[in-house]
Design a protein around this motif. Structure first.
Motif, PDB file in Angstrom:
ATOM      1  N   LEU A 156       0.837  -1.196   0.000  1.00  0.00           N
ATOM      2  CA  LEU A 156       0.000   0.000   0.000  1.00  0.00           C
ATOM      3  C   LEU A 156       0.877   1.254   0.000  1.00  0.00           C
ATOM      4  N   SER A 157       0.487   2.213  -0.823  1.00  0.00           N
ATOM      5  CA  SER A 157       1.182   3.500  -0.861  1.00  0.00           C
ATOM      6  C   SER A 157       0.453   4.462   0.070  1.00  0.00           C
ATOM      7  N   LEU A 158       0.834   4.464   1.337  1.00  0.00           N
ATOM      8  CA  LEU A 158       0.180   5.304   2.332  1.00  0.00           C
ATOM      9  C   LEU A 158       0.634   6.751   2.208  1.00  0.00           C
ATOM     10  N   GLU A 159      -0.257   7.672   2.595  1.00  0.00           N
ATOM     11  CA  GLU A 159       0.084   9.091   2.661  1.00  0.00           C
ATOM     12  C   GLU A 159      -0.162   9.575   4.082  1.00  0.00           C
ATOM     13  N   PHE A 160       0.651  10.520   4.541  1.00  0.00           N
ATOM     14  CA  PHE A 160       0.644  10.941   5.935  1.00  0.00           C
ATOM     15  C   PHE A 160       0.444  12.452   6.053  1.00  0.00           C
ATOM     16  N   ALA A 217      -3.296   9.432   6.378  1.00  0.00           N
ATOM     17  CA  ALA A 217      -4.383  10.180   5.742  1.00  0.00           C
ATOM     18  C   ALA A 217      -5.132   9.367   4.710  1.00  0.00           C
ATOM     19  N   GLY A 218      -4.446   8.476   4.021  1.00  0.00           N
ATOM     20  CA  GLY A 218      -5.123   7.719   2.982  1.00  0.00           C
ATOM     21  C   GLY A 218      -4.164   6.851   2.205  1.00  0.00           C
ATOM     22  N   ILE A 219      -4.692   6.273   1.117  1.00  0.00           N
ATOM     23  CA  ILE A 219      -3.939   5.358   0.267  1.00  0.00           C
ATOM     24  C   ILE A 219      -3.983   5.877  -1.166  1.00  0.00           C
ATOM     25  N   THR A 255      -9.262   8.453   0.888  1.00  0.00           N
ATOM     26  CA  THR A 255      -9.106   9.031   2.218  1.00  0.00           C
ATOM     27  C   THR A 255      -9.547   8.024   3.271  1.00  0.00           C
ATOM     28  N   LEU A 256      -8.679   7.766   4.225  1.00  0.00           N
ATOM     29  CA  LEU A 256      -9.015   6.856   5.321  1.00  0.00           C
ATOM     30  C   LEU A 256      -9.603   7.670   6.462  1.00  0.00           C
ATOM     31  N   GLY A 316       4.110  11.477   1.048  1.00  0.00           N
ATOM     32  CA  GLY A 316       4.073  10.102   0.589  1.00  0.00           C
ATOM     33  C   GLY A 316       5.080   9.264   1.357  1.00  0.00           C
ATOM     34  N   VAL A 317       5.012   7.949   1.153  1.00  0.00           N
ATOM     35  CA  VAL A 317       5.927   7.045   1.847  1.00  0.00           C
ATOM     36  C   VAL A 317       7.377   7.391   1.533  1.00  0.00           C
ATOM     37  N   ASP A 318       7.657   7.718   0.273  1.00  0.00           N
ATOM     38  CA  ASP A 318       9.030   8.002  -0.128  1.00  0.00           C
ATOM     39  C   ASP A 318       9.560   9.301   0.460  1.00  0.00           C
ATOM     40  N   GLU A 319       8.666  10.165   0.939  1.00  0.00           N
ATOM     41  CA  GLU A 319       9.087  11.447   1.527  1.00  0.00           C
ATOM     42  C   GLU A 319       9.175  11.391   3.051  1.00  0.00           C
TER      43      GLU A 319
END
Length: 421
Positions: A150-154, A171-173, A181-182, A375-378
């Protein structure tokens, strides 16, 4: 963007129309009405993005107008502008939510141009966020989530006074078909299938653990990662037994991950829900009340749930005209200090200035004006940068996470310097 304005006073209607068109973030088509019946007919024939309405009008009240909007399947965002007091308008907004209108805001007359602009910006931000969100198709969602990591966002949560990192909300996927949005709204939509909410939650939990393991412990020290759950998830047995075992397996503290609860528990809930809340605390997971004043948490829930923090939106603060002493009483009733308060949806300079001027120095804040979504990469580079900034550490709110020993100060420009967005 198509707007409908319903206001029986012609001068005020023209003023609202002119101001809305001037401050709109995109080109607008505005239809004006003084008669609720005519406005309703137009809403049935036109797909409006935003409807601005009064409440006290001849012929049909604004309350009946809103009910009829829902009856014809209108799902436009709603901005209520009325001379009624904020508590009455909040009740009407709750009614609109219950009728299926997802985005509802209100503004009390008389109001200043700054108050109107603040509310309009909140409406537009809400519309943009919902417009970017993925329409929920349960089968497609399950297939997308099962396809790979999953590509999660924070969303960063920062201390107001020194901008130190306090937490990261999941925050979401990011999915192939859009951003999901979760939040509590999603879980309610998924609850048509009793198994789906908890399955999605477990997939998010497993991915979050993988991400935390990949981040060096000093970089995530003192940062509380939080994600949503609701009664449909709590109704599954051994939920936190599994999560606790998962974290122990990877050498993580349960105090590193907290849970946001927007929907309250009532006597009709399964006994397993209450058992899981007890186990959540037994295993040491922090529990936070979300959407206070706008979600489904009752006062009795706030008083009896073992809470470690509260989330209150800047919109609710403004709409209910809450003063710091009012919030202090609420926190005191829940056995919490101001450093356990998170003010969310701080999406503009106006909201930020109001919160700062009101004296919420010890609270935490989140929103576009505070820090952009990551994003996950950030995430790792963001946390590393804040941890290695070489600025004084903060002990604020450390008890919410077992391994919180204080984190470094974050500069005011931290919201953009490493996101590239």
């Amino acid at each position: 963007m198509k707007l409908l304005i319903l206001e029986d006073q012609v001068i005020l209607r023209k003023l609202i129309s002119r101001q809305t068109g001037f401050f709109s973030r995109q080109a607008t088509q505005i239809d004006e009405f003084s008669d609720p019946a005519e406005a309703l007919r137009s809403a049935a024939e036109t797909s409006y993005d935003l409807i601005i309405t009064d409440i006290g009008m001849p012929g049909m009240s604004g309350i009946d107008f809103i009910k009829n909007l829902s009856a014809i399947g209108c799902r436009a965002s709603l901005l209520i502008i009325s001379g009624y007091d904020s508590r009455t308008l909040h009740t009407i907004a709750d009614m609109a939510h219950g009728q299926g209108i997802a985005s509802v805001h209100f503004l009390c007359k008389p109001y200043s141009i700054d108050q109107f602009l603040q509310r309009l910006n909140a409406v537009f931000s809400d519309m943009e966020q919902r417009g970017a969100a993925l329409a929920v198709d349960p089968l497609q969602l399950w297939q997308d989530c099962s396809a790979g990591p999953l590509s999660l966002e924070f969303k960063p949560v920062l201390g107001l006074a020194q901008r130190q990192v306090r937490g990261m909300q999941v925050a979401g996927i990011q999915l192939p078909h859009g951003f999901l949005t979760l939040d509590a709204v999603l879980y309610r939509k998924l609850s048509v299938n009793p198994q789906l909410p908890v399955l999605i939650l477990e997939m998010v939990m497993e991915r979050l653990v993988q991400i935390l393991v990949s981040i060096p412990q000093p970089w995530r020290q003192g940062v509380l990662f939080s994600l949503y759950l609701d009664a449909s998830c709590l109704a599954h047995e051994n939920l936190f037994d599994r999560y606790s075992a998962l974290l122990r397996q990877h050498g993580l503290s349960t105090g590193q991950i907290g849970f946001l609860l927007a929907d309250g528990l009532h006597d009709g809930c399964s006994p397993v829900c209450f058992e899981n809340i007890a186990k959540l605390k037994y295993f040491g997971f922090p529990l936070l009340a979300d959407q206070v004043g706008e979600g489904r948490l009752t006062v009795s829930n706030l008083l009896r749930l073992p809470l470690d923090g509260l989330r209150l939106s800047s919109v609710t603060l403004q709409q209910l005209a809450l003063q710091p002493q009012d919030v202090a009483v609420l926190l005191q009733c829940c056995g919490l200090q101001q450093d356990r308060l998170i003010i969310s949806h701080v999406d503009g300079e106006v909201e930020l200035e109001a919160i700062t001027a009101a004296g919420y120095e010890q609270c935490a804040v989140s929103g576009e004006q505070i820090a952009l979504q990551l994003g996950v990469d950030e995430l790792s580079s963001y946390l590393e940068q804040q941890q290695t900034a070489g600025l004084p550490t903060s002990q604020t709110g450390g008890a919410m996470c077992d391994d919180m020993q204080g984190v470094n100060h974050v500069g005011r420009d931290g919201k953009t310097e490493n996101t590239g967005r």
